[in-house]
Motif scaffolding. Structure first.
Motif, PDB file in Angstrom:
ATOM      1  N   ARG A  33       0.840  -1.192   0.000  1.00  0.00           N
ATOM      2  CA  ARG A  33       0.000   0.000   0.000  1.00  0.00           C
ATOM      3  C   ARG A  33       0.878   1.246   0.000  1.00  0.00           C
ATOM      4  N   ARG A  35       2.508   4.591   1.134  1.00  0.00           N
ATOM      5  CA  ARG A  35       2.825   5.174   2.441  1.00  0.00           C
ATOM      6  C   ARG A  35       3.897   6.235   2.224  1.00  0.00           C
ATOM      7  N   GLU A  39       8.008   6.382   6.265  1.00  0.00           N
ATOM      8  CA  GLU A  39       7.460   5.153   6.858  1.00  0.00           C
ATOM      9  C   GLU A  39       7.882   3.900   6.097  1.00  0.00           C
ATOM     10  N   ALA A  40       8.564   4.074   4.987  1.00  0.00           N
ATOM     11  CA  ALA A  40       8.902   2.942   4.126  1.00  0.00           C
ATOM     12  C   ALA A  40      10.083   2.154   4.686  1.00  0.00           C
ATOM     13  N   VAL A 125       5.536  -1.341  -0.830  1.00  0.00           N
ATOM     14  CA  VAL A 125       4.952  -0.111  -1.371  1.00  0.00           C
ATOM     15  C   VAL A 125       4.903  -0.285  -2.884  1.00  0.00           C
ATOM     16  N   HIS A 129       4.071   4.147  -6.648  1.00  0.00           N
ATOM     17  CA  HIS A 129       4.157   5.114  -5.555  1.00  0.00           C
ATOM     18  C   HIS A 129       5.616   5.442  -5.246  1.00  0.00           C
TER      19      HIS A 129
END
Length: 164
Positions: A33, A35, A39-40, A125, A129
């Motif tokens: 998803r 992010r 936060e990855a 991710v 993105h």
């Protein structure tokens, strides 16, 4: 020199971020998803860092090449608006049509996919993105303009459902 564009960047962002789900229903399940970068997983942050380190060179080459493409149309006697339109008619992705840019985006996508497949599902991710969403988040508008020249990502799916 910032190249002129004929497309709506916001629409291009929406299209490119949504495009992979058009061809792969499983994309969110397999690819994770969206992010924020902070936060990855470090592995994906490294993929992005390598992408970002090489992106200025790809941009500069695309910009120079595109100026020559538009210039060739100007040399034919077209005014600047008509020359720009004629150049886009010959190369639908504009400056992103440069084969080196296509290769670079494709290679970076596949690097993000390889990184994702080595991570647990909760740390993944989506490549779109990693390559575009994080540029948008960072406000790197010139790079976003280049990527959104592409009407589609230069990737596909193999018979097993893997990006190729």
């Amino acid at each position: 020199m910032a190249f002129e564009i004929v497309h709506n960047v916001e629409k291009g962002v929406r299209q490119l971020l949504g495009a992979p789900t058009d061809v792969a229903d499983w994309a969110s399940e397999v690819q994770g998803r969206p992010r924020p970068l902070f936060e990855a997983h470090p592995t994906l942050r490294d993929v992005y860092a390598r992408f970002l380190a090489d992106l200025p060179d790809a941009y500069e080459m695309a910009d120079d090449w595109w100026a020559r493409c538009v210039g060739a149309q100007l040399d034919l006697g077209l005014d600047s608006a008509a020359a720009l339109q004629a150049a886009y008619e010959k190369r639908v992705a504009g400056p992103a049509s440069l084969p080196l840019v296509v290769w670079f985006i494709r290679s970076s996508w596949l690097a993000a996919d390889r990184a994702n497949r080595a991570l647990p599902p909760e740390d993944r991710v989506p490549p779109e993105h990693v390559l575009l969403g994080w540029l948008v988040d960072a406000g790197l508008d010139e790079y976003v303009r280049l990527l959104t020249c592409m009407p589609y990502w230069p990737i596909g799916l193999d018979a097993d459902g893997n990006w190729c």
